[in-house]
Scaffold this motif. Sequence first.
Motif, PDB file in Angstrom:
ATOM      1  N   ASP A 113     -24.240 -51.331  -7.612  1.00 38.86           N
ATOM      2  CA  ASP A 113     -23.875 -50.977  -8.981  1.00 38.86           C
ATOM      3  C   ASP A 113     -22.358 -50.977  -9.086  1.00 38.86           C
ATOM      4  N   PHE A 114     -21.855 -50.781 -10.298  1.00 41.17           N
ATOM      5  CA  PHE A 114     -20.440 -50.522 -10.498  1.00 41.17           C
ATOM      6  C   PHE A 114     -20.317 -49.464 -11.588  1.00 41.17           C
ATOM      7  N   ARG A 115     -19.330 -48.634 -11.376  1.00 38.22           N
ATOM      8  CA  ARG A 115     -19.081 -47.508 -12.272  1.00 38.22           C
ATOM      9  C   ARG A 115     -20.267 -46.552 -12.299  1.00 38.22           C
ATOM     10  N   HIS A 116     -20.490 -45.823 -11.202  1.00 34.78           N
ATOM     11  CA  HIS A 116     -21.581 -44.865 -11.121  1.00 34.78           C
ATOM     12  C   HIS A 116     -21.063 -43.445 -11.334  1.00 34.78           C
ATOM     13  N   LYS A 117     -21.972 -42.548 -11.666  1.00 38.29           N
ATOM     14  CA  LYS A 117     -21.670 -41.138 -11.891  1.00 38.29           C
ATOM     15  C   LYS A 117     -22.741 -40.283 -11.222  1.00 38.29           C
ATOM     16  N   VAL A 118     -22.503 -38.987 -11.269  1.00 37.47           N
ATOM     17  CA  VAL A 118     -23.479 -38.040 -10.727  1.00 37.47           C
ATOM     18  C   VAL A 118     -24.738 -38.102 -11.590  1.00 37.47           C
ATOM     19  N   PRO A 119     -25.939 -38.118 -10.973  1.00 36.12           N
ATOM     20  CA  PRO A 119     -27.175 -38.168 -11.786  1.00 36.12           C
ATOM     21  C   PRO A 119     -27.246 -37.003 -12.757  1.00 36.12           C
ATOM     22  N   LEU A 120     -27.838 -37.274 -13.915  1.00 36.73           N
ATOM     23  CA  LEU A 120     -27.961 -36.241 -14.941  1.00 36.73           C
ATOM     24  C   LEU A 120     -29.002 -35.191 -14.566  1.00 36.73           C
ATOM     25  N   SER A 121     -29.965 -35.544 -13.761  1.00 39.94           N
ATOM     26  CA  SER A 121     -31.002 -34.597 -13.363  1.00 39.94           C
ATOM     27  C   SER A 121     -31.433 -34.905 -11.942  1.00 39.94           C
ATOM     28  N   GLY A 122     -32.127 -33.943 -11.321  1.00 34.71           N
ATOM     29  CA  GLY A 122     -32.616 -34.123  -9.972  1.00 34.71           C
ATOM     30  C   GLY A 122     -34.114 -34.389  -9.951  1.00 34.71           C
ATOM     31  N   PRO A 123     -34.665 -34.688  -8.777  1.00 35.61           N
ATOM     32  CA  PRO A 123     -36.107 -34.952  -8.689  1.00 35.61           C
ATOM     33  C   PRO A 123     -36.908 -33.669  -8.897  1.00 35.61           C
ATOM     34  N   HIS A 124     -38.134 -33.846  -9.343  1.00 41.56           N
ATOM     35  CA  HIS A 124     -39.052 -32.720  -9.584  1.00 41.56           C
ATOM     36  C   HIS A 124     -40.131 -32.735  -8.508  1.00 41.56           C
ATOM     37  N   ILE A 125     -40.236 -31.619  -7.735  1.00 36.99           N
ATOM     38  CA  ILE A 125     -41.227 -31.525  -6.662  1.00 36.99           C
ATOM     39  C   ILE A 125     -42.618 -31.385  -7.276  1.00 36.99           C
ATOM     40  N   THR A 126     -43.509 -32.252  -6.853  1.00 34.76           N
ATOM     41  CA  THR A 126     -44.871 -32.256  -7.403  1.00 34.76           C
ATOM     42  C   THR A 126     -45.883 -31.605  -6.461  1.00 34.76           C
ATOM     43  N   ALA A 127     -45.675 -31.679  -5.160  1.00 34.51           N
ATOM     44  CA  ALA A 127     -46.667 -31.117  -4.222  1.00 34.51           C
ATOM     45  C   ALA A 127     -45.999 -30.824  -2.893  1.00 34.51           C
ATOM     46  N   ILE A 128     -46.519 -29.750  -2.216  1.00 34.57           N
ATOM     47  CA  ILE A 128     -46.088 -29.403  -0.858  1.00 34.57           C
ATOM     48  C   ILE A 128     -47.358 -29.199  -0.034  1.00 34.57           C
ATOM     49  N   ILE A 142     -36.327 -39.869 -10.418  1.00 37.03           N
ATOM     50  CA  ILE A 142     -35.444 -39.515 -11.529  1.00 37.03           C
ATOM     51  C   ILE A 142     -35.572 -40.593 -12.601  1.00 37.03           C
ATOM     52  N   PRO A 143     -35.659 -40.222 -13.865  1.00 35.26           N
ATOM     53  CA  PRO A 143     -35.734 -41.253 -14.923  1.00 35.26           C
ATOM     54  C   PRO A 143     -34.592 -42.252 -14.794  1.00 35.26           C
ATOM     55  N   PHE A 144     -34.892 -43.483 -15.146  1.00 36.25           N
ATOM     56  CA  PHE A 144     -33.956 -44.584 -14.901  1.00 36.25           C
ATOM     57  C   PHE A 144     -32.600 -44.348 -15.569  1.00 36.25           C
ATOM     58  N   LEU A 145     -32.619 -43.948 -16.824  1.00 42.48           N
ATOM     59  CA  LEU A 145     -31.366 -43.767 -17.556  1.00 42.48           C
ATOM     60  C   LEU A 145     -30.593 -42.546 -17.085  1.00 42.48           C
ATOM     61  N   GLU A 146     -31.252 -41.637 -16.347  1.00 42.45           N
ATOM     62  CA  GLU A 146     -30.559 -40.447 -15.866  1.00 42.45           C
ATOM     63  C   GLU A 146     -30.005 -40.626 -14.453  1.00 42.45           C
ATOM     64  N   GLN A 147     -30.317 -41.745 -13.804  1.00 45.60           N
ATOM     65  CA  GLN A 147     -29.813 -41.964 -12.447  1.00 45.60           C
ATOM     66  C   GLN A 147     -28.321 -42.290 -12.453  1.00 45.60           C
ATOM     67  N   ARG A 148     -27.866 -43.057 -13.437  1.00 40.14           N
ATOM     68  CA  ARG A 148     -26.459 -43.426 -13.612  1.00 40.14           C
ATOM     69  C   ARG A 148     -25.868 -44.062 -12.342  1.00 40.14           C
ATOM     70  N   GLY A 149     -26.623 -44.986 -11.792  1.00 38.23           N
ATOM     71  CA  GLY A 149     -26.203 -45.690 -10.587  1.00 38.23           C
ATOM     72  C   GLY A 149     -27.321 -45.723  -9.564  1.00 38.23           C
ATOM     73  N   CYS A 150     -26.989 -46.192  -8.372  1.00 39.67           N
ATOM     74  CA  CYS A 150     -27.973 -46.304  -7.298  1.00 39.67           C
ATOM     75  C   CYS A 150     -28.081 -44.973  -6.547  1.00 39.67           C
ATOM     76  N   ILE A 151     -29.313 -44.504  -6.363  1.00 40.72           N
ATOM     77  CA  ILE A 151     -29.572 -43.298  -5.576  1.00 40.72           C
ATOM     78  C   ILE A 151     -29.494 -43.675  -4.103  1.00 40.72           C
ATOM     79  N   LEU A 152     -28.567 -43.082  -3.364  1.00 43.57           N
ATOM     80  CA  LEU A 152     -28.381 -43.420  -1.954  1.00 43.57           C
ATOM     81  C   LEU A 152     -29.365 -42.683  -1.058  1.00 43.57           C
ATOM     82  N   HIS A 153     -29.556 -41.378  -1.257  1.00 42.43           N
ATOM     83  CA  HIS A 153     -30.471 -40.605  -0.425  1.00 42.43           C
ATOM     84  C   HIS A 153     -30.799 -39.298  -1.144  1.00 42.43           C
TER      85      HIS A 153
END
Length: 828
Positions: free
Chosen positions: A530-545, A559-570
């Motif tokens: 990607d280019f010009r990335h930012k901190v994601p707008l939201s984090g993942p939601h735990i569904t099961a343990i 994370i919803p696509f538009l809220e990722q704001r770049g590539c999720i590394l880990h």
Amino acid sequence: MAHTVRECWLALIFLLMWLLIKANIDVCKLGTVTVQPAPVIPLGSAANISCSLNPKQRCSNHPSSNKLTLLKFVNDVHVENLHGKKVHDHSGHSSTFQVTNLSLGMTLFVCKLNCSNSQKMQPVPVCGVEISVGVAPEPPQNISCVQEGEHGTVACSWNSGKVTYLKTYYTLQLTGPNNLTCQNQCYSDNRQSCSHLDLGINLTPDLTESRFIVRVTAINDLGNSSSLPRMFTFLDIVRPLPPWDIRINFLNASGSRCTLKWEDEGQVVLNRLRYQPLNSTSWNMVNATNAKGRYDLQDLRPFTEYEFQISSKLHLSEGSWSNWSESLRTRTPEEEPVGTLDIWYMKQDIDYDRQQISLFWKSLNPSEARGKILHYQVTLQEVTKKTTLQNTTRHTSWTGVIPKTGTWIASVSAANSKGASAPTRINIVDLCGTGLLAPHQVSAKSENMDNIMVTWQPPGKAASAVREYIVEWRALQPESIIKFPPHWLRIPPYNMSALLSENIKPYICYEIQIHALSEDQGGCSSIRGDFRHKVPLSGPHITAITEKKESLLISWTHIPFLEQRGCILHYRIYWKERDSTAQPELCGKVNWKTFVISSICIAIIMVGTFSIRYFRQKAFTLLSTLKPQWYSRTIPDPANSTWVKKFPIMEEQIQPPTDDLLMAWPTPQEPEPLIINEVLYQMIPVRQPYCFKRGQGFQGYSTSKEDKIYIATNPQAAGTLRAETRQLVNLYKVLGSRDPDSKLGSLTSPLTVTPVNYLPSHEGYLPSNIEDLSPHEADSTDSLELEHQHISLSIFASSSLRPLTFCGERLTLDRLKMGYDSLLSNEA
């Protein structure tokens, strides 16, 4: 806007005031006002203004209180005092005042009589005068004359120079053959300008060879000036009218050829045409001689909006061009498309025998489409079974289902109203089926804020088979590939990089694949960028343990696509015990305290263990058994000894006293004595501590604490050797071959003299202190050697030849010195 209205309003008030004052001035019943030297003066000059009352004109109530006041009214809308500015006052029947520093333009001065000091009684105007300040006219310059068309009239224009602020008259005069003279006049003041005049005469073609002289003269109250005479010819003055009634005709509905037609004046001999596409900024220019209102154009672009203009001239080299005609805008007809489409595809398995093929292609540019593309023809053909699937679409993609078996070829062509382009064919192969063709070291970096640089390395040994690289990128959106199709670039096989600058947006993660294609195979590697990335707008939601024996299985949503704001590394997982007030810890974090303590304990145990001699010897013995056979160096060839090359060789026949030795070891068959040539050197014995401890095994023998080292000196004759030294000689290669089970200390077996070229391959080097060995020490070391031979953990074949190991320098043959008297003493 408000400022302009205010200026106009003040100008109107000043004009009305001036008219009223003018009316009173014309009357001038009370007296007169004069100005010297003149009412018109140059800029920077002074003027004297005199005001005097007529006889019998005085204040009736107070004759002795006549007071004359001079007021100044400036022709400036910014002066808001409409009552004028008092510049001088004087008591009496007359008064004179000098005014200086007058501004350019007209200034009004009014003289008034004030008969009382009371504010209720207004002063009475006596008379007034106007003073104009200006400059003399400059000589007119840049005179040009023109006659528009055959039936037009001559009109000239010029540059008047600086503004005079005075009323200036300009006279235009033209003289020609046959006493032709005509003139016209105009003037300029503060309300109008004069820089153009029409003489009203027509120059006919019979005056083509004639010459004309034009002059302009300017006159005002401060002086006059005249321009330099300007000479013109008929062709210089007469300019044809622009062509009119322009028409265009495309021959046989061709999109590249046309015929332009227009109307022109009869005396025109040269035309110039210019045309350009509407989206262009440069004109194409064409000259046409004696065109007679017709010209054929070629090399036009089909289905392109063009603009055409035409100009005319009366002579090939002299005269001036007419103005450009009005523009004619039209579109050229269509022609069949040229070029080929750039196509790409994606495969997806449906079941065990079917697969979905998605074809994509880029639209032709206007110069290749040459018309409006109506549809695209898609063809899939199986080569072996001759199966053909055809379809037509208006979109730039198509998806179909075909069998997995067989070799398929896809082709796509574009069609307009005049025909279709040549089909583009591509082999349908497994794009990532061959690992040997997969590019290596793929990276995607943002060079700046507008692009992504992708680099890779060729696929090793299969690099020569690569026909081209395809760099494909697609936004990681959950929608279908038809709604968000991939983008791609074709890269030649000698390039290992691609710059992605189109069809990319900031804060979007793209999956980038590099495909290496051969004739019938493909390999790929992928990366995200990607280019010009930012901190994601939201984090993942735990569904099961899910709890297991010793682990937890955690599941979460993307994370919803538009809220990722770049590539999720880990992802990072934090945890803490339930109902704990401690801060959450990062899952998988290493406890460094436990690691350090464990390492220290292990180190202490190992140091304590190896400090005991018994365990240390066992460990060294175990390591020596694990050593492979090829690790040991082979015994060097004595023929290559550097010691022999270092010293000169002296040969002499010597009969060593070996008779007793040979008699002590009788053999059933006495071999013939072997005569050995020896180089004799006088050796000086030097005592030197030996590094091996007594009792340690060394080729089955014990060593003493000291050993003798002999240093060779200058050689002497054999007869001069003393008996007590027993002729210590350099026995270079004389060793006795003995039975493997016998010991050298006993020497019970007969001695067999071996050839001098080789050492015994199973015994190694003889220790130098063999005479000091006792039978007891030899037995103890042999027993230790036999004990070592029972330990064999190495996976490599062991050898009976074990080279000697010294703590100092390595033993070489040029340092091995032996005396035969040692052997005789052992026998004794």
